[in-house]
Design an enzyme around this catalytic site. Structure first.
Site, PDB file in Angstrom:
ATOM      1  N   GLY A 188       0.832  -1.195   0.000  1.00  0.00           N
ATOM      2  CA  GLY A 188       0.000   0.000   0.000  1.00  0.00           C
ATOM      3  C   GLY A 188       0.867   1.245   0.000  1.00  0.00           C
ATOM      4  O   GLY A 188       2.015   1.227   0.435  1.00  0.00           O
TER       5      GLY A 188
ATOM      6  N   GLY B   2       0.981  -5.349   0.701  1.00  0.00           N
ATOM      7  CA  GLY B   2      -0.207  -5.481  -0.132  1.00  0.00           C
ATOM      8  C   GLY B   2       0.039  -6.239  -1.410  1.00  0.00           C
ATOM      9  O   GLY B   2      -0.883  -6.833  -1.981  1.00  0.00           O
TER      10      GLY B   2
ATOM     11  N   GLU C 250       6.064  -5.123   7.919  1.00  0.00           N
ATOM     12  CA  GLU C 250       5.310  -4.127   8.689  1.00  0.00           C
ATOM     13  C   GLU C 250       5.860  -3.815  10.070  1.00  0.00           C
ATOM     14  O   GLU C 250       5.728  -2.690  10.554  1.00  0.00           O
ATOM     15  CB  GLU C 250       3.846  -4.580   8.796  1.00  0.00           C
TER      16      GLU C 250
ATOM     17  N   ASP D  51      -0.801  -7.588   7.540  1.00  0.00           N
ATOM     18  CA  ASP D  51      -2.235  -7.522   7.275  1.00  0.00           C
ATOM     19  C   ASP D  51      -2.513  -8.217   5.946  1.00  0.00           C
ATOM     20  O   ASP D  51      -1.850  -9.182   5.620  1.00  0.00           O
ATOM     21  CB  ASP D  51      -2.727  -6.065   7.311  1.00  0.00           C
TER      22      ASP D  51
END
Length: 354
Positions: free
Chosen positions: A70, A118, A141, A149
């Site tokens: 992202g 992502g 992350e 995620d």
């Protein structure tokens, strides 16, 4: 495209019976924005409904990678502004991850070059995950004060042994052989042959099955070499089997060898709060019975991140000031109170609809 027009950030095209989605932000390593998420979702829906499309291929423009994740700078700015964009991005991204995992047609992800965050969500939930000799895959992350995620808390616990725990906590990047070993990819194909792969897929008859796509991919498959994770599996399983970061750190300190020492050094640079929360989410993911359950849990944690000082500090150090020297608060795993982790486990409101 006319003069002065901005190029599309996602290129949607048909080549024979192959529906092709090309991420087109090469200067930004094809990092994802909310409009890109929406375009991809619409394209997947259209391809699913088109009887002329036999398979769908996800790939990235440029020569550096499929997708670096992202657009964290945009998420940082949204969180600062409190405009709700970050929350909307995560909700729609996670719905897209779930759509890919349950997609009704063969979905082929070409994970050439950098495939992180992502980008893993766009790839590793698919039915056919292709890596290359250039693949660098990671869920990085914890290094930016965030947590794995995009359904990673479903994927990572299902790899060999504790390899997923190692990946999720360290955030280190891995190559093709390790990605296959960790259950995040299926086979390796040389970068130079990816165009041939798409051509071969485009010639498949309509209504082709996943077995048909597998047969095509296998004709291009090549050995992926030795997996460093496999070579160090005994150490990883022995040290990452615990349910607390403190026990993992102590186990690493007691091990001999450079691999354990390097791993411990890396963990000491990560956000202590992120480490504790990531481990909690990974263990919950191991007990979960569906990807949807994990995505809903992750969304709750993500929304709470918008009030997490480490999230802002991590992104500042990584992409704003780029000093690579985040100051975590608290600064040690031992100083992270249980209540500080519990607050991230609050369910998202409204719940994620899947």
């Amino acid at each position: 495209m006319q003069d002065g027009e901005r190029p599309s950030e996602v290129i949607i095209e048909r080549q024979g019976t192959a529906g092709i989605i090309r991420l087109n932000r090469p200067r930004a390593l094809n990092s994802l924005t909310l409009p890109m998420i929406r375009t991809i979702t619409e394209a997947l829906q259209a391809f699913a409904d088109d009887p002329e499309v036999a398979s769908v291929v996800m790939t990235g423009e440029g020569d550096r990678g499929l997708c670096a994740g992202g657009d964290i700078r945009a998420l940082h700015e949204s969180a600062r502004a409190g405009d709700g964009l970050a929350g909307a991005f995560w909700r729609e991204e996670f719905r897209l991850n779930h759509m890919i995992a349950s997609y009704p047609k063969p979905y082929v992800a070409l994970m050439d070059g950098i495939t992180m965050g992502g980008g893993v969500g766009l790839s590793s939930h698919g039915r056919h995950r292709v890596v290359t000799e250039r693949t660098r895959l990671a869920m990085p992350e914890t290094g930016i004060g965030y947590v794995p995620d995009v359904g990673a808390t479903w994927l990572l616990p299902r790899g060999h042994g504790e390899s997923g725990t190692w990946l999720g906590l360290t955030g280190l990047d891995i190559g093709a052989a390790d990605a296959i070993y960790a259950g995040l990819a299926d086979l390796q194909i040389g970068t130079a042959r990816l165009g041939e792969v798409i051509d071969a897929l485009s010639r498949l008859p309509r209504g082709s099955s996943s077995n048909d796509v597998d047969a095509v991919l296998q004709t291009f498959s090549e050995p992926s070499g030795e997996s460093r994770l496999k070579q160090n599996a005994a150490t990883i399983d022995r040290t990452f089997r615990f349910d607390s970061v403190e026990e993992i750190m102590a186990a690493l300190a007691a091990e001999e060898g450079e691999f354990a020492a390097e791993t411990r050094r890396i963990l000491l640079t990560r956000s202590p709060t992120s480490l504790k929360l990531a481990l909690r989410l990974l263990r919950a993911g191991r007990r979960s019975t569906s990807l949807a359950e994990c995505l809903r849990r992750e969304l709750g944690a993500c929304l709470q991140m918008l009030d997490n000082p480490d999230f802002f500090e991590g992104i500042r150090a990584a992409v704003v000031d780029k000093d690579r020297n985040p100051k975590w608060l608290p600064s040690s795993v031992e100083a992270v109170e249980a209540s500080a982790v519990e607050r991230f486990l609050k369910p998202a409101e409204p719940p994620l609809s899947l």
